[in-house]
Design a protein around this motif. Sequence first.
Motif, PDB file in Angstrom:
ATOM      1  N   GLN A 198      11.881   1.151   6.459  1.00 42.49           N
ATOM      2  CA  GLN A 198      12.055   1.825   7.743  1.00 42.49           C
ATOM      3  C   GLN A 198      10.733   1.912   8.496  1.00 42.49           C
ATOM      4  O   GLN A 198      10.696   1.722   9.708  1.00 42.49           O
ATOM      5  CB  GLN A 198      12.663   3.207   7.535  1.00 42.49           C
ATOM      6  CG  GLN A 198      14.103   3.140   7.069  1.00 42.49           C
ATOM      7  CD  GLN A 198      14.659   4.487   6.632  1.00 42.49           C
ATOM      8  OE1 GLN A 198      13.927   5.420   6.330  1.00 42.49           O
ATOM      9  NE2 GLN A 198      15.988   4.583   6.585  1.00 42.49           N
ATOM     10  N   ILE A 199       9.649   2.181   7.795  1.00 40.53           N
ATOM     11  CA  ILE A 199       8.335   2.288   8.434  1.00 40.53           C
ATOM     12  C   ILE A 199       7.847   0.926   8.931  1.00 40.53           C
ATOM     13  O   ILE A 199       7.359   0.794  10.052  1.00 40.53           O
ATOM     14  CB  ILE A 199       7.308   2.904   7.461  1.00 40.53           C
ATOM     15  CG1 ILE A 199       7.644   4.374   7.223  1.00 40.53           C
ATOM     16  CG2 ILE A 199       5.887   2.746   7.988  1.00 40.53           C
ATOM     17  CD1 ILE A 199       6.860   5.011   6.091  1.00 40.53           C
ATOM     18  N   VAL A 200       7.987  -0.085   8.082  1.00 42.66           N
ATOM     19  CA  VAL A 200       7.466  -1.408   8.392  1.00 42.66           C
ATOM     20  C   VAL A 200       8.385  -2.176   9.349  1.00 42.66           C
ATOM     21  O   VAL A 200       7.941  -3.081  10.047  1.00 42.66           O
ATOM     22  CB  VAL A 200       7.226  -2.195   7.079  1.00 42.66           C
ATOM     23  CG1 VAL A 200       6.737  -3.601   7.337  1.00 42.66           C
ATOM     24  CG2 VAL A 200       6.235  -1.466   6.198  1.00 42.66           C
ATOM     25  N   GLY A 201       9.665  -1.809   9.370  1.00 42.79           N
ATOM     26  CA  GLY A 201      10.601  -2.447  10.290  1.00 42.79           C
ATOM     27  C   GLY A 201      11.269  -3.694   9.748  1.00 42.79           C
ATOM     28  O   GLY A 201      11.508  -4.647  10.494  1.00 42.79           O
ATOM     29  N   VAL A 202      11.567  -3.679   8.449  1.00 44.78           N
ATOM     30  CA  VAL A 202      12.256  -4.811   7.815  1.00 44.78           C
ATOM     31  C   VAL A 202      13.399  -4.290   6.949  1.00 44.78           C
ATOM     32  O   VAL A 202      13.597  -3.090   6.839  1.00 44.78           O
ATOM     33  CB  VAL A 202      11.274  -5.648   6.949  1.00 44.78           C
ATOM     34  CG1 VAL A 202      10.203  -6.279   7.795  1.00 44.78           C
ATOM     35  CG2 VAL A 202      10.670  -4.816   5.838  1.00 44.78           C
ATOM     36  N   ARG A 203      14.124  -5.202   6.322  1.00 46.58           N
ATOM     37  CA  ARG A 203      15.199  -4.799   5.411  1.00 46.58           C
ATOM     38  C   ARG A 203      14.615  -4.328   4.082  1.00 46.58           C
ATOM     39  O   ARG A 203      13.558  -4.797   3.658  1.00 46.58           O
ATOM     40  CB  ARG A 203      16.144  -5.968   5.148  1.00 46.58           C
ATOM     41  CG  ARG A 203      16.842  -6.459   6.409  1.00 46.58           C
ATOM     42  CD  ARG A 203      17.623  -7.701   6.123  1.00 46.58           C
ATOM     43  NE  ARG A 203      16.670  -8.746   5.703  1.00 46.58           N
ATOM     44  CZ  ARG A 203      16.985 -10.003   5.544  1.00 46.58           C
ATOM     45  NH1 ARG A 203      18.199 -10.421   5.722  1.00 46.58           N
ATOM     46  NH2 ARG A 203      16.073 -10.879   5.182  1.00 46.58           N
ATOM     47  N   ARG A 204      15.313  -3.430   3.417  1.00 47.37           N
ATOM     48  CA  ARG A 204      14.861  -2.909   2.136  1.00 47.37           C
ATOM     49  C   ARG A 204      14.675  -4.021   1.116  1.00 47.37           C
ATOM     50  O   ARG A 204      13.724  -4.031   0.348  1.00 47.37           O
ATOM     51  CB  ARG A 204      15.852  -1.867   1.587  1.00 47.37           C
ATOM     52  CG  ARG A 204      15.315  -1.162   0.334  1.00 47.37           C
ATOM     53  CD  ARG A 204      16.397  -0.594  -0.535  1.00 47.37           C
ATOM     54  NE  ARG A 204      17.298  -1.595  -1.052  1.00 47.37           N
ATOM     55  CZ  ARG A 204      17.046  -2.409  -2.090  1.00 47.37           C
ATOM     56  NH1 ARG A 204      15.913  -2.343  -2.723  1.00 47.37           N
ATOM     57  NH2 ARG A 204      17.937  -3.284  -2.484  1.00 47.37           N
ATOM     58  N   ALA A 209       0.828  -1.201   0.000  1.00 44.69           N
ATOM     59  CA  ALA A 209       0.000   0.000   0.000  1.00 44.69           C
ATOM     60  C   ALA A 209       0.867   1.258   0.000  1.00 44.69           C
ATOM     61  O   ALA A 209       0.582   2.222  -0.719  1.00 44.69           O
ATOM     62  CB  ALA A 209      -0.931  -0.005   1.206  1.00 44.69           C
ATOM     63  N   LEU A 210       1.939   1.257   0.787  1.00 44.05           N
ATOM     64  CA  LEU A 210       2.843   2.406   0.826  1.00 44.05           C
ATOM     65  C   LEU A 210       3.557   2.592  -0.512  1.00 44.05           C
ATOM     66  O   LEU A 210       3.774   3.718  -0.967  1.00 44.05           O
ATOM     67  CB  LEU A 210       3.851   2.265   1.963  1.00 44.05           C
ATOM     68  CG  LEU A 210       3.273   2.356   3.373  1.00 44.05           C
ATOM     69  CD1 LEU A 210       4.328   1.962   4.410  1.00 44.05           C
ATOM     70  CD2 LEU A 210       2.740   3.748   3.655  1.00 44.05           C
TER      71      LEU A 210
END
Length: 75
Positions: free
Chosen positions: A31-37, A18-19
């Motif tokens: 960064q928002i979701v809290g995982v690696r790119r 969605a983002l």
Amino acid sequence: SRTISPEQLYERRKQAVALRKTGMSFLEIAQIVGVRRRDVGGRWYAMWQEGGMKALKVGERGTPKGSGLRLNTFE
């Protein structure tokens, strides 16, 4: 991550897609979701492109029940 439930991981994946649809970069989303790119840009987004939202569902973890795999007494 194995510390969150499959449902929570599915929600993270949906949020990431969605983002991305809003034009955010994979780095910002990670960064928002809290995982690696690379989880967002390399895996989740590609899964969504190929199979839609159902492709983001998390499969069962671990060895299937009844597979016959067991540790012996030395393991």
